[in-house]
Design a protein around this motif. Sequence first.
Motif, PDB file in Angstrom:
ATOM      1  N   ASP A   1       0.860  -1.182   0.000  1.00 29.61           N
ATOM      2  CA  ASP A   1       0.000   0.000   0.000  1.00 29.61           C
ATOM      3  C   ASP A   1       0.897   1.233   0.000  1.00 29.61           C
ATOM      4  OD1 ASP A   1       0.881   0.313   2.677  1.00 29.61           O
ATOM      5  OD2 ASP A   1      -0.976  -0.450   3.533  1.00 29.61           O
ATOM      6  N   ASP A   2       0.385   2.369   0.454  1.00 25.33           N
ATOM      7  CA  ASP A   2       1.185   3.598   0.428  1.00 25.33           C
ATOM      8  C   ASP A   2       2.174   3.688   1.589  1.00 25.33           C
ATOM      9  OD1 ASP A   2      -0.881   3.899   2.292  1.00 25.33           O
ATOM     10  OD2 ASP A   2      -1.011   6.056   1.981  1.00 25.33           O
ATOM     11  N   LYS A   3       2.168   2.709   2.511  1.00 25.35           N
ATOM     12  CA  LYS A   3       3.092   2.708   3.654  1.00 25.35           C
ATOM     13  C   LYS A   3       4.140   1.607   3.583  1.00 25.35           C
ATOM     14  CE  LYS A   3      -0.651   3.228   6.452  1.00 25.35           C
ATOM     15  NZ  LYS A   3      -1.379   2.986   7.674  1.00 25.35           N
ATOM     16  N   ALA A   4       3.871   0.579   2.773  1.00 25.01           N
ATOM     17  CA  ALA A   4       4.775  -0.568   2.735  1.00 25.01           C
ATOM     18  C   ALA A   4       4.590  -1.342   1.440  1.00 25.01           C
ATOM     19  CB  ALA A   4       4.514  -1.487   3.926  1.00 25.01           C
ATOM     20  N   ALA A   5       5.624  -2.115   1.098  1.00 21.93           N
ATOM     21  CA  ALA A   5       5.547  -3.000  -0.063  1.00 21.93           C
ATOM     22  C   ALA A   5       6.228  -4.310   0.289  1.00 21.93           C
ATOM     23  CB  ALA A   5       6.216  -2.362  -1.288  1.00 21.93           C
ATOM     24  N   CYS A   6       5.671  -5.388  -0.237  1.00 18.06           N
ATOM     25  CA  CYS A   6       6.211  -6.721  -0.003  1.00 18.06           C
ATOM     26  C   CYS A   6       7.054  -7.140  -1.200  1.00 18.06           C
ATOM     27  CB  CYS A   6       5.069  -7.707   0.219  1.00 18.06           C
ATOM     28  SG  CYS A   6       5.633  -9.401   0.501  1.00 18.06           S
ATOM     29  N   ILE A   7       8.354  -7.261  -0.983  1.00 20.25           N
ATOM     30  CA  ILE A   7       9.285  -7.670  -2.020  1.00 20.25           C
ATOM     31  C   ILE A   7       9.456  -9.183  -1.920  1.00 20.25           C
ATOM     32  CG2 ILE A   7      11.603  -7.370  -2.951  1.00 20.25           C
ATOM     33  CD1 ILE A   7       9.797  -4.798  -2.929  1.00 20.25           C
ATOM     34  N   VAL A   8       9.197  -9.883  -2.998  1.00 23.97           N
ATOM     35  CA  VAL A   8       9.285 -11.341  -3.025  1.00 23.97           C
ATOM     36  C   VAL A   8      10.691 -11.728  -3.485  1.00 23.97           C
ATOM     37  CG1 VAL A   8       8.332 -13.476  -3.964  1.00 23.97           C
ATOM     38  CG2 VAL A   8       6.830 -11.497  -3.570  1.00 23.97           C
ATOM     39  N   ILE A   9      11.490 -12.216  -2.543  1.00 28.56           N
ATOM     40  CA  ILE A   9      12.858 -12.628  -2.853  1.00 28.56           C
ATOM     41  C   ILE A   9      12.877 -14.095  -3.276  1.00 28.56           C
ATOM     42  CG2 ILE A   9      15.164 -12.932  -1.871  1.00 28.56           C
ATOM     43  CD1 ILE A   9      14.549 -10.418  -0.152  1.00 28.56           C
ATOM     44  N   SER A  10      12.068 -14.914  -2.613  1.00 29.36           N
ATOM     45  CA  SER A  10      11.903 -16.326  -2.980  1.00 29.36           C
ATOM     46  C   SER A  10      10.548 -16.782  -2.447  1.00 29.36           C
ATOM     47  CB  SER A  10      13.040 -17.171  -2.386  1.00 29.36           C
ATOM     48  OG  SER A  10      12.834 -17.375  -1.003  1.00 29.36           O
ATOM     49  N   ASP A  11      10.281 -18.059  -2.579  1.00 34.89           N
ATOM     50  CA  ASP A  11       9.016 -18.595  -2.067  1.00 34.89           C
ATOM     51  C   ASP A  11       8.909 -18.479  -0.551  1.00 34.89           C
ATOM     52  OD1 ASP A  11       8.300 -19.283  -4.637  1.00 34.89           O
ATOM     53  OD2 ASP A  11       8.812 -21.402  -4.410  1.00 34.89           O
ATOM     54  N   THR A  12      10.043 -18.330   0.125  1.00 37.74           N
ATOM     55  CA  THR A  12      10.032 -18.297   1.589  1.00 37.74           C
ATOM     56  C   THR A  12      10.694 -17.056   2.190  1.00 37.74           C
ATOM     57  OG1 THR A  12      12.083 -19.586   1.637  1.00 37.74           O
ATOM     58  CG2 THR A  12      10.005 -20.820   1.771  1.00 37.74           C
ATOM     59  N   ILE A  13      11.206 -16.159   1.352  1.00 35.63           N
ATOM     60  CA  ILE A  13      11.896 -14.967   1.854  1.00 35.63           C
ATOM     61  C   ILE A  13      11.265 -13.721   1.251  1.00 35.63           C
ATOM     62  CG2 ILE A  13      14.098 -13.749   2.062  1.00 35.63           C
ATOM     63  CD1 ILE A  13      15.476 -16.487   1.611  1.00 35.63           C
TER      64      ILE A  13
ATOM     65  N   MET B   1       9.930  -6.646   3.586  1.00 35.71           N
ATOM     66  CA  MET B   1       8.881  -5.639   3.703  1.00 35.71           C
ATOM     67  C   MET B   1       9.592  -4.291   3.787  1.00 35.71           C
ATOM     68  SD  MET B   1       5.987  -7.215   3.587  1.00 35.71           S
ATOM     69  CE  MET B   1       4.940  -5.807   3.970  1.00 35.71           C
ATOM     70  N   ILE B   2       9.484  -3.507   2.712  1.00 37.81           N
ATOM     71  CA  ILE B   2      10.062  -2.163   2.752  1.00 37.81           C
ATOM     72  C   ILE B   2       8.961  -1.246   3.261  1.00 37.81           C
ATOM     73  CG2 ILE B   2      11.910  -2.538   1.080  1.00 37.81           C
ATOM     74  CD1 ILE B   2      10.088  -1.384  -1.093  1.00 37.81           C
ATOM     75  N   VAL B   3       9.274  -0.534   4.337  1.00 36.27           N
ATOM     76  CA  VAL B   3       8.262   0.187   5.105  1.00 36.27           C
ATOM     77  C   VAL B   3       8.691   1.643   5.259  1.00 36.27           C
ATOM     78  CG1 VAL B   3       7.012   0.205   7.293  1.00 36.27           C
ATOM     79  CG2 VAL B   3       7.837  -1.969   6.371  1.00 36.27           C
ATOM     80  N   THR B   4       7.774   2.571   5.003  1.00 36.61           N
ATOM     81  CA  THR B   4       8.111   3.982   5.191  1.00 36.61           C
ATOM     82  C   THR B   4       8.557   4.199   6.639  1.00 36.61           C
ATOM     83  OG1 THR B   4       5.840   4.576   5.739  1.00 36.61           O
ATOM     84  CG2 THR B   4       6.501   4.784   3.411  1.00 36.61           C
ATOM     85  N   LYS B   5       9.533   5.065   6.828  1.00 32.95           N
ATOM     86  CA  LYS B   5      10.088   5.260   8.173  1.00 32.95           C
ATOM     87  C   LYS B   5       9.035   5.611   9.217  1.00 32.95           C
ATOM     88  CE  LYS B   5      14.826   6.101   6.891  1.00 32.95           C
ATOM     89  NZ  LYS B   5      15.980   6.971   6.893  1.00 32.95           N
ATOM     90  N   PRO B   6       8.105   6.538   8.946  1.00 36.75           N
ATOM     91  CA  PRO B   6       7.099   6.830   9.986  1.00 36.75           C
ATOM     92  C   PRO B   6       6.281   5.606  10.390  1.00 36.75           C
ATOM     93  CG  PRO B   6       7.088   8.538   8.314  1.00 36.75           C
ATOM     94  CD  PRO B   6       7.966   7.434   7.796  1.00 36.75           C
ATOM     95  N   TYR B   7       5.923   4.780   9.419  1.00 38.92           N
ATOM     96  CA  TYR B   7       5.151   3.578   9.723  1.00 38.92           C
ATOM     97  C   TYR B   7       6.032   2.547  10.425  1.00 38.92           C
ATOM     98  CZ  TYR B   7       1.818  -0.246   9.057  1.00 38.92           C
ATOM     99  OH  TYR B   7       0.955  -1.292   9.255  1.00 38.92           O
ATOM    100  N   PHE B   8       7.256   2.390   9.964  1.00 39.03           N
ATOM    101  CA  PHE B   8       8.208   1.466  10.583  1.00 39.03           C
ATOM    102  C   PHE B   8       8.371   1.779  12.069  1.00 39.03           C
ATOM    103  CE2 PHE B   8      12.462   0.066  11.811  1.00 39.03           C
ATOM    104  CZ  PHE B   8      12.534  -1.210  11.277  1.00 39.03           C
ATOM    105  N   GLU B   9       8.414   3.056  12.405  1.00 36.91           N
ATOM    106  CA  GLU B   9       8.630   3.471  13.794  1.00 36.91           C
ATOM    107  C   GLU B   9       7.466   3.116  14.707  1.00 36.91           C
ATOM    108  OE1 GLU B   9       9.820   7.539  13.153  1.00 36.91           O
ATOM    109  OE2 GLU B   9      11.887   6.897  12.704  1.00 36.91           O
ATOM    110  N   THR B  10       6.319   2.733  14.151  1.00 38.49           N
ATOM    111  CA  THR B  10       5.199   2.289  14.990  1.00 38.49           C
ATOM    112  C   THR B  10       5.371   0.840  15.439  1.00 38.49           C
ATOM    113  OG1 THR B  10       3.790   1.499  13.152  1.00 38.49           O
ATOM    114  CG2 THR B  10       3.623   3.851  13.760  1.00 38.49           C
ATOM    115  N   PHE B  11       6.357   0.123  14.880  1.00 35.91           N
ATOM    116  CA  PHE B  11       6.566  -1.285  15.208  1.00 35.91           C
ATOM    117  C   PHE B  11       7.365  -1.492  16.485  1.00 35.91           C
ATOM    118  CE2 PHE B  11       6.556  -2.535  10.394  1.00 35.91           C
ATOM    119  CZ  PHE B  11       5.229  -2.152  10.307  1.00 35.91           C
TER     120      PHE B  11
END
Length: 130
Positions: free
Chosen positions: A31-43, A46-56
């Motif tokens: 979405d507009d805060k994160a994207a799921c990068i598919v490296i393999s079937d099991t890896i 998650m690239i996450v905008t810094k403001p959203y990342f900081e909520t984790f």
Amino acid sequence: MIFVNLPVSDLERSKAFYSALGFDINQQFTDDKAACIVISDTIFAMIVTKPYFETFSQKSTADTSTSVAAINALSRDSKEDVDAIADKALTSGGIQTNDPQDLGFMYSRSFQDPDGNMWEALWMDPGHLE
């Protein structure tokens, strides 16, 4: 499965960088805060905008322009595959981290994404492990 979460300052730039490395983006988890990068079937990264990342976490987010938070290593099938992904990274906005290492039985190259997140591509001769 493993999901590596990485803070990024410009989500679109990061999506373009990881796509240039040959990885797909799973739109179902993007979405507009994160994207799921598919490296393999099991890896997945998650690239996450810094403001959203900081909520984790209640910890401060590392400034990867001046410090290392983690080095994410990916095995490749050959020396040529190591060179291919590292070369793509460098021509797509990445920065070489260290000189290539060739130990004969193991070969690696390392790079940073545009936000300073560190990656290493490596190949190890399976015959050496026997």
